[in-house]
Design a protein around this motif. Structure first.
Motif, mmCIF file in Angstrom:
data_model
loop_
_atom_site.group_PDB
_atom_site.id
_atom_site.type_symbol
_atom_site.label_atom_id
_atom_site.label_comp_id
_atom_site.label_asym_id
_atom_site.label_seq_id
_atom_site.Cartn_x
_atom_site.Cartn_y
_atom_site.Cartn_z
ATOM 1 N N GLU A 158 0.974 -1.236 -0.042
ATOM 2 C CA GLU A 158 -0.206 -0.446 -0.119
ATOM 3 C C GLU A 158 1.098 1.444 -0.290
ATOM 4 O O GLU A 158 0.562 1.966 -0.515
ATOM 5 C CB GLU A 158 -1.099 -0.036 1.487
ATOM 6 C CG GLU A 158 -1.293 0.967 1.197
ATOM 7 C CD GLU A 158 -2.595 0.829 3.361
ATOM 8 O OE1 GLU A 158 -3.032 2.096 3.206
ATOM 9 O OE2 GLU A 158 -3.197 -0.457 2.754
ATOM 10 N N LYS A 163 10.704 7.049 -7.090
ATOM 11 C CA LYS A 163 11.443 5.653 -8.395
ATOM 12 C C LYS A 163 11.591 5.159 -7.504
ATOM 13 O O LYS A 163 12.742 4.440 -6.617
ATOM 14 C CB LYS A 163 12.192 6.522 -8.988
ATOM 15 C CG LYS A 163 11.595 7.445 -9.662
ATOM 16 C CD LYS A 163 12.817 8.845 -11.098
ATOM 17 C CE LYS A 163 11.822 9.186 -11.843
ATOM 18 N NZ LYS A 163 11.312 10.427 -11.441
ATOM 19 N N LEU A 199 4.779 5.588 -5.026
ATOM 20 C CA LEU A 199 4.945 5.695 -6.505
ATOM 21 C C LEU A 199 4.527 7.172 -7.275
ATOM 22 O O LEU A 199 4.701 7.510 -8.159
ATOM 23 C CB LEU A 199 4.924 4.669 -7.099
ATOM 24 C CG LEU A 199 5.894 3.336 -6.663
ATOM 25 C CD1 LEU A 199 5.460 2.137 -7.167
ATOM 26 C CD2 LEU A 199 7.334 4.065 -7.794
ATOM 27 N N GLU A 200 2.368 6.517 -6.918
ATOM 28 C CA GLU A 200 1.861 8.082 -7.059
ATOM 29 C C GLU A 200 1.892 8.626 -7.027
ATOM 30 O O GLU A 200 2.158 10.186 -8.102
ATOM 31 C CB GLU A 200 -0.067 7.121 -6.814
ATOM 32 C CG GLU A 200 -0.206 6.161 -7.121
ATOM 33 C CD GLU A 200 -1.488 6.152 -6.261
ATOM 34 O OE1 GLU A 200 -2.211 6.631 -5.548
ATOM 35 O OE2 GLU A 200 -2.246 4.736 -6.766
ATOM 36 N N LEU A 201 2.389 9.571 -6.395
ATOM 37 C CA LEU A 201 3.232 10.884 -5.386
ATOM 38 C C LEU A 201 4.261 11.268 -6.148
ATOM 39 O O LEU A 201 4.971 12.220 -6.278
ATOM 40 C CB LEU A 201 3.923 11.319 -4.455
ATOM 41 C CG LEU A 201 2.860 11.051 -3.791
ATOM 42 C CD1 LEU A 201 2.885 10.364 -1.889
ATOM 43 C CD2 LEU A 201 1.903 12.365 -3.742
ATOM 44 N N GLY A 202 5.495 9.847 -7.196
ATOM 45 C CA GLY A 202 6.738 10.054 -8.409
ATOM 46 C C GLY A 202 7.820 9.981 -7.867
ATOM 47 O O GLY A 202 8.879 10.543 -8.142
ATOM 48 N N GLU A 206 3.513 1.315 -0.796
ATOM 49 C CA GLU A 206 4.822 1.698 -2.571
ATOM 50 C C GLU A 206 3.478 2.508 -3.438
ATOM 51 O O GLU A 206 4.120 3.692 -4.389
ATOM 52 C CB GLU A 206 5.210 0.306 -2.955
ATOM 53 C CG GLU A 206 6.202 -0.397 -4.055
ATOM 54 C CD GLU A 206 5.944 -0.642 -4.702
ATOM 55 O OE1 GLU A 206 7.507 -1.532 -5.194
ATOM 56 O OE2 GLU A 206 5.458 -2.029 -4.896
ATOM 57 N N LYS A 207 2.403 1.795 -2.851
ATOM 58 C CA LYS A 207 1.752 2.210 -4.099
ATOM 59 C C LYS A 207 1.659 4.073 -4.403
ATOM 60 O O LYS A 207 1.187 4.132 -4.595
ATOM 61 C CB LYS A 207 0.188 1.076 -4.139
ATOM 62 C CG LYS A 207 -0.766 2.129 -5.562
ATOM 63 C CD LYS A 207 -2.443 1.770 -4.926
ATOM 64 C CE LYS A 207 -3.207 2.098 -6.359
ATOM 65 N NZ LYS A 207 -4.134 1.635 -5.485
ATOM 66 N N GLY A 208 1.097 4.325 -2.904
ATOM 67 C CA GLY A 208 1.233 5.618 -2.349
ATOM 68 C C GLY A 208 2.015 6.460 -3.143
ATOM 69 O O GLY A 208 2.805 7.705 -3.668
ATOM 70 N N TYR A 221 13.120 3.428 -2.731
ATOM 71 C CA TYR A 221 12.749 4.245 -3.510
ATOM 72 C C TYR A 221 14.092 5.882 -3.088
ATOM 73 O O TYR A 221 14.065 5.667 -2.606
ATOM 74 C CB TYR A 221 11.546 4.697 -2.887
ATOM 75 C CG TYR A 221 9.974 3.726 -3.203
ATOM 76 C CD1 TYR A 221 10.387 2.476 -4.315
ATOM 77 C CD2 TYR A 221 10.197 3.082 -2.289
ATOM 78 C CE1 TYR A 221 8.996 1.767 -4.072
ATOM 79 C CE2 TYR A 221 10.325 1.833 -1.646
ATOM 80 C CZ TYR A 221 9.397 1.365 -2.578
ATOM 81 O OH TYR A 221 8.486 0.055 -2.879
#
Length: 119
Positions: free
Chosen positions: A81, A92, A87-90, A83-85, A106
């Protein structure tokens, strides 16, 4: 006896407002814009600050020929959960493929490494 008390962790970056916005999305909190310096005040946690640094060069992770400078460990209840958040925020992924570990690495949008660590 301690000689000092930690005031704030400061991240150099090319755009303090943008990076503060990224970490506000990850950690919550309130952004206080001081111009070339931006504070992120997190309720019940350590504040982060972001300082404009012209000519900023992102750290390398991992690298024997370049320093990662530092990294943040962010404790989460659910790695998938979180990680998904991020990644959505930018963010990598730098080292997030091994799903058997209790952490994933990340880079924030300015290139600073951080780990999501399972609580």
């Amino acid at each position: 006896m301690a000689l000092a008390k930690l005031g704030v962790v400061v991240l150099d970056c090319p755009d303090p407002r943008a990076l503060a916005g990224f970490y506000a999305g990850v950690l919550g909190g309130t952004i206080e814009d001081q111009g070339e310096w931006v504070d992120l005040k997190v309720s019940g946690g350590q504040a982060l600050a972001f300082q404009e640094s012209p000519g900023f060069v992102a750290p390398k992770w991992p690298s024997s020929d370049g320093s990662q400078q530092f990294h943040l460990d962010l404790v989460v209840a659910d790695l998938d959960e979180a990680e998904k958040g991020v990644l959505e925020l930018g963010a990598k992924p730098l080292d997030a493929a091994d799903r058997s570990r209790t952490y994933r690495v990340y880079a924030d949008p300015a290139g600073h490494p951080f780990c999501l660590c399972l609580s």
